[in-house]
Design an enzyme around this catalytic site. Structure first.
Site, PDB file in Angstrom:
ATOM      1  N   THR A   1      -7.113   6.874  -9.901  1.00 62.42           N
ATOM      2  CA  THR A   1      -6.090   8.078 -10.263  1.00 62.42           C
ATOM      3  C   THR A   1      -5.021   7.127 -11.418  1.00 62.42           C
ATOM      4  O   THR A   1      -4.349   6.221 -10.977  1.00 62.42           O
ATOM      5  CB  THR A   1      -5.113   8.095  -8.891  1.00 62.42           C
ATOM      6  OG1 THR A   1      -5.939   8.699  -7.736  1.00 62.42           O
ATOM      7  CG2 THR A   1      -4.056   9.184  -9.289  1.00 62.42           C
TER       8      THR A   1
ATOM      9  N   LYS B   1       2.643   4.549  -6.102  1.00 61.39           N
ATOM     10  CA  LYS B   1       2.082   4.568  -7.106  1.00 61.39           C
ATOM     11  C   LYS B   1       1.675   6.018  -7.483  1.00 61.39           C
ATOM     12  O   LYS B   1       2.031   6.397  -8.758  1.00 61.39           O
ATOM     13  CB  LYS B   1       0.773   3.503  -7.252  1.00 61.39           C
ATOM     14  CG  LYS B   1       0.147   3.622  -8.722  1.00 61.39           C
ATOM     15  CD  LYS B   1      -1.079   4.587  -9.061  1.00 61.39           C
ATOM     16  CE  LYS B   1      -1.864   4.280  -8.032  1.00 61.39           C
ATOM     17  NZ  LYS B   1      -3.338   5.291  -8.445  1.00 61.39           N
TER      18      LYS B   1
ATOM     19  N   LYS C   1      -5.591  15.938 -10.539  1.00 58.49           N
ATOM     20  CA  LYS C   1      -5.593  14.736  -9.327  1.00 58.49           C
ATOM     21  C   LYS C   1      -4.091  14.442  -8.958  1.00 58.49           C
ATOM     22  O   LYS C   1      -3.522  14.166  -7.748  1.00 58.49           O
ATOM     23  CB  LYS C   1      -6.194  13.613  -9.786  1.00 58.49           C
ATOM     24  CG  LYS C   1      -5.995  12.411  -8.521  1.00 58.49           C
ATOM     25  CD  LYS C   1      -6.515  12.703  -7.265  1.00 58.49           C
ATOM     26  CE  LYS C   1      -6.326  11.874  -6.305  1.00 58.49           C
ATOM     27  NZ  LYS C   1      -7.321  10.463  -6.332  1.00 58.49           N
TER      28      LYS C   1
END
Length: 298
Positions: A96, A240, A172
């Site tokens: 990601t 994150k 995503k």
């Protein structure tokens, strides 16, 4: 195919095992001895701490590291593999990362003579081990064709977003907005139930059989009910990922009030010492409640 899998965490290990079961020759890369041993026992061709040791022998690369910095190191760092891969090797980046980072990796790989599929994944460790992940991918027709055997082995569903590198990463990041907000909202609801004296098991059963349910609530709040914070995906992962979400909003000048609040909740939980716990431990940031369970270390 001879496939190098870089990053044998919860998702990467599942993908590597799925590739082994599908009959591919798998080369596993991870700094952790125990992860490499598990994959070797399952039938991998070779494993090691550096991809550089196998780069000249593989036909495809799947990268499932934690973040963009690790992807950068794997491909272009001091022991980077980009310069050693056979010309034209397809590289599937499933970490990601931001759309900007994905585009940068695509440009740099093209300059090195390779092709990239921008292919983040979802589904969790269980789906990864079943070879049933969801892949949201962007890239050229040729990259999809070359990586078709890998996608067939690791994915139940592949969404072909576009031919533009960066679009997979963008989808995503938007998905992670929903995932993070759902976990944070579920934790808030369960914390309120605790404060109101409602048994967590009762609250969980009601919600999972009513309109307020979501996949994230059903999956993650089970951990809270069980008092089991063994990390499947950690609080720090969502610090994150929601950081990427809020960065995307700022870059586009677009307000994201729910994502920003969820980011603050996960960041607060991390600062309180829960960063390496299961992401459901975001509930620990609520004061004045007593929850079941022990520390993961116990």
């Amino acid at each position: 195919m001879r496939v190098m899998v870089v990053g044998l965490g919860s998702m990467g290990m599942g993908a590597a095992l799925s590739l082994v079961r599908a009959g591919h020759e798998v080369f596993g890369v991870d700094p952790r001895c125990e992860a490499r041993a598990e994959l070797r026992y399952a039938g991998a061709r070779e494993t090691g701490p550096r991809g550089l040791d196998f780069a000249c022998r593989v036909e495809a690369v799947l990268i499932l590291t934690v973040n963009a910095e690790q992807v950068e190191s794997v491909l272009f760092g001091e022991a980077g593999i980009a310069g050693k891969l056979p010309a034209g090797t397809p590289v599937m980046i499933s970490s990601t990362v931001s759309a900007d980072d994905a585009r940068r990796f695509g440009t740099d790989l093209e300059q090195a003579g390779h092709m990239m599929l921008d292919a983040p994944v979802s589904g969790g460790p269980a789906k990864a081990r079943e070879g049933a992940m969801t892949v949201m991918a962007a890239g050229s027709e040729k990259a999809f064709e070359r990586l078709a055997p890998v996608l067939d082995a690791v994915a139940e569903r592949v969404f072909r977003i576009s031919d533009r590198i960066g679009d997979g990463a963008a989808v995503k990041v938007i998905h992670q907005l929903l995932a993070g907000v759902h976990i944070a909202a579920g934790a808030e609801a369960m914390a309120l139930a605790t404060r109101a004296g409602i048994p967590l098991e009762t609250m969980y059963e009601v919600v999972t059989n009513a309109a307020g349910n979501s996949w994230m609530f059903e999956n993650r709040m089970r951990h809270v009910v069980d008092g089991d914070y063994t990390p499947r995906s950690t609080v720090d992962i969502f610090v994150k990922d929601l950081g990427l979400v809020t960065d995307a909003g700022r870059a586009l000048g677009f307000p994201l009030p729910l994502a920003s609040t969820a980011y603050t909740m996960f960041a607060s939980a991390s600062m309180a010492g829960y960063g390496r716990w299961d992401d459901s431990a975001v509930i620990k940031m609520f004061p004045g409640i007593t929850l079941p369970g022990k520390n993961p270390e116990e």
